[in-house]
Design a protein around this motif. Structure first.
Motif: not given
Ligand SMILES: [Zn+2]
Length: 227
Positions: A51-53, A58-60, A170-172, A181-183, A185-187
């Protein structure tokens, strides 16, 4: 394959769909019927993913499908749709004796479906390769219009990538290109990442549910052929 969105299918959605079908089958074996209640907050199925929190929700740690289409644009495919007359009878107490297929509101119609022509779709993820393999083995078709023959899966190949950067996996789609799709704060500390704009959008399965939506989230970058 046909997507309902300008980007590919999420890996967490595919994995969750297998678990959901298994839960439904287990319930049926007990003589129960498991239904999805859109008004309740859905429970999270235990996916074999990290998980990415960093943001909310949060997202997987997994991407959406990355495709390398063989045609410059999606291919329009026409499907025909016919009104289900028996369904009309159930919906309304007064249905005319004949409902025309050729004219009026309920006539037969053609519906365009945009198909991405591609030999492979690639996802990246942080998770348990064995369990991911086991779940994907049950996924034989992906995307929209599967019953019309679109999105047929020939084979799944799971390749461990121990050298890859964990955040990137987990993101790219690949380093520097946002693949999900990414909240925000992640980026926040990656101003140069290539993305597809910002919008309110879901960040984890079930993607249709409002509890999974984030405001001003980043959208995945479009595939090379559609940029
Ligand atoms: Zn993330």
């Amino acid at each position: 394959m046909c997507f309902g969105t300008p980007w590919g299918i999420s890996l967490d959605g595919l994995l969750a769909s297998v678990l959901w079908h298994r839960h439904k089958a287990a319930a049926a074996a007990r003589g129960e019927v498991l239904t999805y209640d859109p008004l309740a907050v859905p429970e999270d199925l235990e996916l074999p993913l990290a998980r990415c929190e960093a943001g909310q929700p949060w997202h997987w740690m997994c991407t959406f499908a990355h495709t390398v289409p063989t045609t410059p644009y999606p291919e329009p495919r026409m499907r025909s749709s016919r009104t289900d007359h028996a369904d009309l009878q159930r919906l309304s107490p007064s249905v005319p004796s004949t409902v025309s297929d050729a004219r009026g509101h309920y006539r037969k119609r053609l519906i365009p479906a945009a198909a991405t022509i591609t030999a492979t779709a690639t996802w990246r993820a942080v998770g348990d390769p064995g369990k991911i393999t086991e779940l994907l083995a049950e996924v034989t078709d992906i995307g929209k219009y599967r019953t019309s023959g679109e999105g047929r899966v020939t084979a799944w190949t799971i390749e461990p990538a121990p050298g890859d950067d964990v955040w990137s996996a987990g993101h790219e789609h690949h380093p520097g290109v946002l693949g999900r799709s990414t909240p925000a704060p992640c980026v926040a500390d990656r101003p140069d990442i290539v993305h597809g704009g910002r919008s309110r959008i879901a960040v984890r399965a079930p993607y249709a549910h409002p509890s999974r939506h984030a405001d001003a989230a980043y959208l995945p970058a479009p595939d090379e052929a559609q940029r």
